[in-house]
Write a protein that holds these residues in place. Structure first.
Motif, PDB file in Angstrom:
ATOM      1  N   LYS A 237       0.821  -1.198   0.000  1.00  0.00           N
ATOM      2  CA  LYS A 237       0.000   0.000   0.000  1.00  0.00           C
ATOM      3  C   LYS A 237       0.858   1.252   0.000  1.00  0.00           C
ATOM      4  CE  LYS A 237      -3.928  -2.086   2.424  1.00  0.00           C
ATOM      5  NZ  LYS A 237      -4.878  -1.968   3.558  1.00  0.00           N
ATOM      6  N   THR A 238       0.242   2.356  -0.407  1.00  0.00           N
ATOM      7  CA  THR A 238       0.875   3.663  -0.272  1.00  0.00           C
ATOM      8  C   THR A 238       0.493   4.265   1.072  1.00  0.00           C
ATOM      9  OG1 THR A 238      -0.976   4.884  -1.233  1.00  0.00           O
ATOM     10  CG2 THR A 238       0.680   3.993  -2.766  1.00  0.00           C
TER      11      THR A 238
ATOM     12  N   SER B 148      -1.049   7.046   1.439  1.00  0.00           N
ATOM     13  CA  SER B 148      -2.431   7.524   1.287  1.00  0.00           C
ATOM     14  C   SER B 148      -3.432   6.397   1.503  1.00  0.00           C
ATOM     15  CB  SER B 148      -2.630   8.139  -0.106  1.00  0.00           C
ATOM     16  OG  SER B 148      -1.824   9.293  -0.266  1.00  0.00           O
ATOM     17  N   ASP B 149      -3.116   5.200   1.012  1.00  0.00           N
ATOM     18  CA  ASP B 149      -3.991   4.041   1.237  1.00  0.00           C
ATOM     19  C   ASP B 149      -4.130   3.758   2.734  1.00  0.00           C
ATOM     20  OD1 ASP B 149      -4.320   3.599  -1.496  1.00  0.00           O
ATOM     21  OD2 ASP B 149      -2.604   2.227  -1.598  1.00  0.00           O
TER      22      ASP B 149
ATOM     23  N   LYS C 216       1.308  15.926  -5.387  1.00  0.00           N
ATOM     24  CA  LYS C 216       2.525  15.611  -4.637  1.00  0.00           C
ATOM     25  C   LYS C 216       3.630  16.585  -5.038  1.00  0.00           C
ATOM     26  CE  LYS C 216       1.112  10.765  -4.494  1.00  0.00           C
ATOM     27  NZ  LYS C 216       1.386   9.384  -4.958  1.00  0.00           N
TER      28      LYS C 216
ATOM     29  N   MET D 258       3.952  -1.574   4.352  1.00  0.00           N
ATOM     30  CA  MET D 258       4.822  -0.880   3.407  1.00  0.00           C
ATOM     31  C   MET D 258       6.237  -1.432   3.459  1.00  0.00           C
ATOM     32  SD  MET D 258       3.590   3.079   3.489  1.00  0.00           S
ATOM     33  CE  MET D 258       4.575   3.357   2.015  1.00  0.00           C
TER      34      MET D 258
ATOM     35  N   GLY E 142       5.988   7.948  -5.264  1.00  0.00           N
ATOM     36  CA  GLY E 142       5.250   6.722  -5.492  1.00  0.00           C
ATOM     37  C   GLY E 142       4.834   6.042  -4.193  1.00  0.00           C
ATOM     38  N   LEU E 143       5.628   6.226  -3.128  1.00  0.00           N
ATOM     39  CA  LEU E 143       5.285   5.653  -1.825  1.00  0.00           C
ATOM     40  C   LEU E 143       4.115   6.378  -1.170  1.00  0.00           C
ATOM     41  CD1 LEU E 143       8.864   5.242  -0.337  1.00  0.00           C
ATOM     42  CD2 LEU E 143       7.419   3.415  -1.250  1.00  0.00           C
ATOM     43  N   LEU E 144       3.917   7.640  -1.560  1.00  0.00           N
ATOM     44  CA  LEU E 144       2.894   8.459  -0.926  1.00  0.00           C
ATOM     45  C   LEU E 144       1.512   8.240  -1.541  1.00  0.00           C
ATOM     46  CD1 LEU E 144       4.934  11.793  -0.620  1.00  0.00           C
ATOM     47  CD2 LEU E 144       4.725   9.948   1.049  1.00  0.00           C
TER      48      LEU E 144
END
Length: 375
Positions: A4-5, A7-8, A26, A152, A373-375
């Motif tokens: 997941k990110t 945000s997820d 972002k 994550m 991309g992680l966010l």
């Protein structure tokens, strides 16, 4: 299971609390990080702080620097940060706050016997940080930590910024508050590295640490880290930026600092001034040194650096010893080359070992594309 990110995870955790998480562009908030007129630390106090008393511009004698003798400037530290705004959150009572994420890191390079610089990997640290308003209560923040750690691949520390209990007003800049919180966490890493260097007996009178930036850590940061100011005694702070419009007392030729600094020739320095508040008020000395010829600079104050050192022993009462200030200034002048011209818009105010330390540290950051991309 798909990773997941952030945000997820926020939506999963906060939907049950009735909070609404909104997608935001972002955006890197450090896209324009440098201004020659910026200053995050305390300004000079205007009182002269040098012994014997000196009220004039002084040319630094460089004859005392022997290239065959190892410099006492042995270690070089840089702390860096990257800050992103990626989401907004609406609380159940209608308040609206930004959510920030950041990368912070610290690195130390050591001068070897052959003069080369080598990274001290035991002091290298990186942290990824999620910063929420402190109106998100403890259980919800802990739930974020728990889910982030299991969902994550890249780990995030969860912190918060002061948002107050009211709805806020137009004068409250929550993005700035969140950014300062990330900066404080970067300073935590810096102080942690200094404390470890002290414990390992790396720092001595003949092996000092040069730090990129001010020695004036906020009192709250010092207290949180239980860091006594005396551990900054074998350190030199070098700042590339300062406020030229601040008043100066005790010198002829101008009421504002910039009026004096624009007249400095290469190799000249100002007298030492007192600076800082709280624990720094009686012990911190500051002076300004031109490390490059002004005729070759693109602006009047390019090539001038701010130097900070703590008084020791009798200097606390009498001011920094002028010979020590001259010797440190001469050593700083010898560190200005090789010049990182063209690779940094602050090249004229860079010491080359600090430039190398910063480059080494930033090479270990996650790329902006990957981090987003992680966010």
């Amino acid at each position: 299971m798909a990773l997941k990110t952030v945000s997820d995870v926020m939506r999963d955790v906060f939907d049950g609390s009735g909070f609404k998480c909104l997608v935001h562009e972002k955006r890197n908030l450090d896209e324009d990080p440098y201004s020659e007129y910026s200053e995050s630390d305390q300004r000079i106090r205007g009182k002269l702080f040098e012994s014997p008393e000196n009220r004039a511009i002084r040319t630094v004698p460089t004859t005392g620097v022997d290239e065959k003798t190892p410099s006492i400037l042995t270690y070089f530290m840089d702390g860096s940060r990257r800050v992103f705004r990626f989401s907004d959150i609406i609380l159940t009572d209608g308040r609206y706050f930004p959510v920030l994420a950041g990368q912070v890191g610290v690195a130390v390079l050591k001068r070897c016997e052959d003069g080369s610089l080598s990274p001290m990997r035991q002091y290298l640290r990186y942290e990824n940080i999620l910063v929420l308003p402190n109106t998100i209560d403890g259980p919800d923040q802990q739930a974020m930590r728990d889910v982030l750690s299991t969902s994550m691949k890249v780990q995030f520390q969860v912190a918060d910024y002061e948002a107050g209990s009211s709805g806020g007003n137009a004068s409250e800049d929550y993005i700035n508050k969140g950014t300062k919180r990330i900066l404080d966490l970067m300073h935590d890493l810096e102080l942690g590295a200094v404390a470890s260097m002290m414990a390992n007996r790396d720092l001595r009178d003949d092996a000092m640490l040069v730090i990129d930036g001010s020695l004036q850590f906020r009192k709250e940061v010092l207290d949180r880290n239980k860091f006594p100011i005396g551990q900054l005694g074998n350190m030199v702070g070098i700042s590339k930026s300062f406020t030229p419009s601040q008043p100066v007392a005790g010198m002829k030729g101008g009421k504002h600092l910039g009026t004096i600094l624009q007249e400095l020739e290469f190799g000249q320095r100002t007298p030492v001034f007192k600076a800082g508040d709280d624990v720094y008020a009686k012990v911190l000395g500051v002076w300004y040194l031109r490390i490059r010829p002004r005729q070759k600079m693109s602006s009047p104050l390019a090539g001038v650096v701010k130097v900070e050192v703590l008084a020791n022993g009798s200097e606390t009462d009498d001011g920094l010893n002028g010979d020590r200030v001259d010797h440190l200034s001469a050593l700083i002048l010898s560190e200005r080359n090789v010049t990182p011209y063209g690779s940094d818009n602050r090249w004229a105010n860079h010491l080359y070992p600090i430039h190398l330390t910063e480059s080494y540290l930033k090479s270990g950051f996650l790329s902006d594309v990957y981090f987003k991309g992680l966010l």
